[in-house]
Design an enzyme around this catalytic site. Sequence first.
Site, PDB file in Angstrom:
ATOM      1  CD1 TRP A 187     -10.409  -0.510 -10.100  1.00 14.15           C
ATOM      2  CD2 TRP A 187     -12.193  -0.953 -11.365  1.00 14.15           C
ATOM      3  NE1 TRP A 187     -11.402   0.374  -9.751  1.00 14.15           N
ATOM      4  CE2 TRP A 187     -12.499   0.126 -10.510  1.00 14.15           C
ATOM      5  CE3 TRP A 187     -13.169  -1.420 -12.244  1.00 14.15           C
ATOM      6  CZ2 TRP A 187     -13.755   0.751 -10.512  1.00 14.15           C
ATOM      7  CZ3 TRP A 187     -14.420  -0.809 -12.255  1.00 14.15           C
ATOM      8  CH2 TRP A 187     -14.692   0.283 -11.398  1.00 14.15           C
ATOM      9  CD  GLU A 228      -7.148   0.083 -12.658  1.00 12.40           C
ATOM     10  OE1 GLU A 228      -7.589  -0.944 -13.217  1.00 12.40           O
ATOM     11  OE2 GLU A 228      -7.265   1.224 -13.154  1.00 12.40           O
ATOM     12  CE  LYS A 230     -12.462   5.054  -9.931  1.00  7.58           C
ATOM     13  NZ  LYS A 230     -13.298   4.544 -11.028  1.00  7.58           N
ATOM     14  CG  ASP A 261      -6.440   4.535 -14.152  1.00 10.85           C
ATOM     15  OD1 ASP A 261      -6.429   5.773 -14.356  1.00 10.85           O
ATOM     16  OD2 ASP A 261      -7.202   3.766 -14.772  1.00 10.85           O
ATOM     17  CG  HIS A 264      -7.825   5.054 -10.634  1.00 11.28           C
ATOM     18  ND1 HIS A 264      -7.987   3.687 -10.562  1.00 11.28           N
ATOM     19  CD2 HIS A 264      -8.638   5.458 -11.631  1.00 11.28           C
ATOM     20  CE1 HIS A 264      -8.841   3.291 -11.474  1.00 11.28           C
ATOM     21  NE2 HIS A 264      -9.250   4.344 -12.143  1.00 11.28           N
ATOM     22  CG  HIS A 288      -5.066   0.942 -16.459  1.00 10.68           C
ATOM     23  ND1 HIS A 288      -6.278   0.536 -15.965  1.00 10.68           N
ATOM     24  CD2 HIS A 288      -4.581  -0.111 -17.169  1.00 10.68           C
ATOM     25  CE1 HIS A 288      -6.507  -0.712 -16.342  1.00 10.68           C
ATOM     26  NE2 HIS A 288      -5.483  -1.125 -17.065  1.00 10.68           N
ATOM     27  CG  ASP A 296     -11.208   7.732 -12.944  1.00 12.49           C
ATOM     28  OD1 ASP A 296     -10.271   7.729 -13.758  1.00 12.49           O
ATOM     29  OD2 ASP A 296     -11.887   6.724 -12.676  1.00 12.49           O
ATOM     30  CG  ASP A 298     -11.430   6.680 -17.446  1.00 18.62           C
ATOM     31  OD1 ASP A 298     -10.293   6.197 -17.396  1.00 18.62           O
ATOM     32  OD2 ASP A 298     -12.285   6.510 -16.552  1.00 18.62           O
ATOM     33  CG  ASP A 328      -8.608   2.454 -18.163  1.00 16.25           C
ATOM     34  OD1 ASP A 328      -9.612   2.409 -18.901  1.00 16.25           O
ATOM     35  OD2 ASP A 328      -8.673   2.325 -16.925  1.00 16.25           O
TER      36      ASP A 328
HETATM   37  C1  RNT Z   1     -11.884   1.956 -13.469  1.00 17.80           C
HETATM   38  C2  RNT Z   1     -10.560   1.397 -13.820  1.00 17.80           C
HETATM   39  C3  RNT Z   1     -10.581   0.215 -14.744  1.00 17.80           C
HETATM   40  C4  RNT Z   1     -11.545   0.387 -15.899  1.00 17.80           C
HETATM   41  C5  RNT Z   1     -11.458  -0.694 -16.946  1.00 17.80           C
HETATM   42  C6  RNT Z   1     -12.627  -0.680 -17.875  1.00 17.80           C
HETATM   43  O1  RNT Z   1     -11.809   3.125 -12.782  1.00 17.80           O
HETATM   44  O2  RNT Z   1      -9.744   2.393 -14.338  1.00 17.80           O
HETATM   45  O3  RNT Z   1      -9.302  -0.046 -15.183  1.00 17.80           O
HETATM   46  O4  RNT Z   1     -11.374   1.609 -16.533  1.00 17.80           O
HETATM   47  O5  RNT Z   1     -11.266  -1.904 -16.356  1.00 17.80           O
HETATM   48 ZN    ZN Z   2      -7.823   1.739 -15.067  1.00 13.14          ZN
END
Ligand code: RNT
Ligand code: ZN
Length: 421
Positions: A187, A228, A230, A261, A264, A288, A296, A298, A328
């Site tokens: 990523w 990955e 986004k 993810d 994302h 993820h 986003d 998290d 994640d």
């Molecule tokens: C970032 C991505 C990525 C990170 C990690 C720390 O938006 O989701 O995967 O969260 O690599």
């Molecule tokens: Zn991620």
Amino acid sequence: MTKKQTERALAFVRDRYGELGVDVNEALRRLAAIRVSLHCWQGDDVGGFEASGSALGGGLAVTGNYPGKARTPQELRADLEQALALIPGRHRVSLHAMYGEFDGKRVDRDEVSPQHFRNWIAWAKENRLGLDFNPTFFAHPKAADGFTLAHSTKSIREFWIEHGRRCREIGAAMGKALGTPCVTNIWIPDGYKDSPADRKGPRERLAESLDAIFQKPLSPKLNVDAVEPKLFGIGSESYVAGSHEFYLGYAITRKKLLCLDAGHYHPTETIADKISSVLQYLPQILLHVSRGVRWDSDHVVTFSDDLLSIAREIVANGYVSRVHIGLDYFDASINRVAAWVIGARNLLRALLVALLEPTERLRRLEADSDPTGRLALMEELKTLPFGVVWDYHCVKHGVPLEGAWMKEIQRYANEVLAKRS
Ligand code: RNT
Ligand code: ZN
């Protein structure tokens, strides 16, 4: 609840599921075989162990200042062990390149190698864990302007290409030592805060850089690569070079895994529906599993409809062996060890619910053009006593039940975390 009590309770609900044609024992057997990848970066707010730690950057933000975060590899491993002891089953741990052990030396990203991860590998072996890996394309002066692999300056791209190449070798070393392929996931943050004049150039450079990273073939028995996408990040609101379409095309043409993810995409878009779409063309994917709140963000994964749908799509479509499931998120406002446990237990519980679904029956209703019956059954399933099956699973795997594991977290907080100042 005692073991006897959970067994007795299971005997009752086994019949209830049996009426629907669901074999509880089979569901439990299949659940026990699923390995999820626990992300190391929840344990220290995406800090890592580099001698010259840079600000996080890359649009990643960890908020909160809950005491007791891991400061060393030893502490992080101890915290992971504590979390894993409260999660039923055998699992994996996902590391980032910034978590290497560099003995106080300045080892730049284009110098990392398997030896910097030998303690992690030995630890994983000892604990019978698999390892997954991630190159770190942020928290570094050469990423400070928001570009890495798509950078307009060749020497900066080359620096990050070398990092990517080395990380694949580290992944392969992990896979070899542990006898289970490492998923190495790329990523990058590359993007613009404001509307770019050139959307094409960075994407052309990114494709070229990725091809350079992946030039050397590695055995899929040791390492498999994932990319990955986004939609946007903090500081890259208007444009992200590695968008969904960019990487979907890349993954299909280069035979890479696509990493979906959950945070994302557009806020009303979920990744559950993407799974059976992209798996028409890709042999395997990485997830993820995260939770975005308005963006986003998290957040810790909760037992939400989104999570249940993701689990359902994996199981009902027979994709368990083709979907690598990683977590994640990063929350520094609560006990970090508990954050791992909550997210991982929720993910496994959601998979259990999916494994207990009478999919055949639902599909028959659908095939018989009976959407009313399908809806009625789907709604009825929501209150089936899956919690009893989960309790049994936890007891069988020697981990505390819901309500009991927090006592362990409390003990660990008092005995271990409180001593970190
Ligand atoms: C970032 C991505 C990525 C990170 C990690 C720390 O938006 O989701 O995967 O969260 O690599
Ligand atoms: Zn991620």
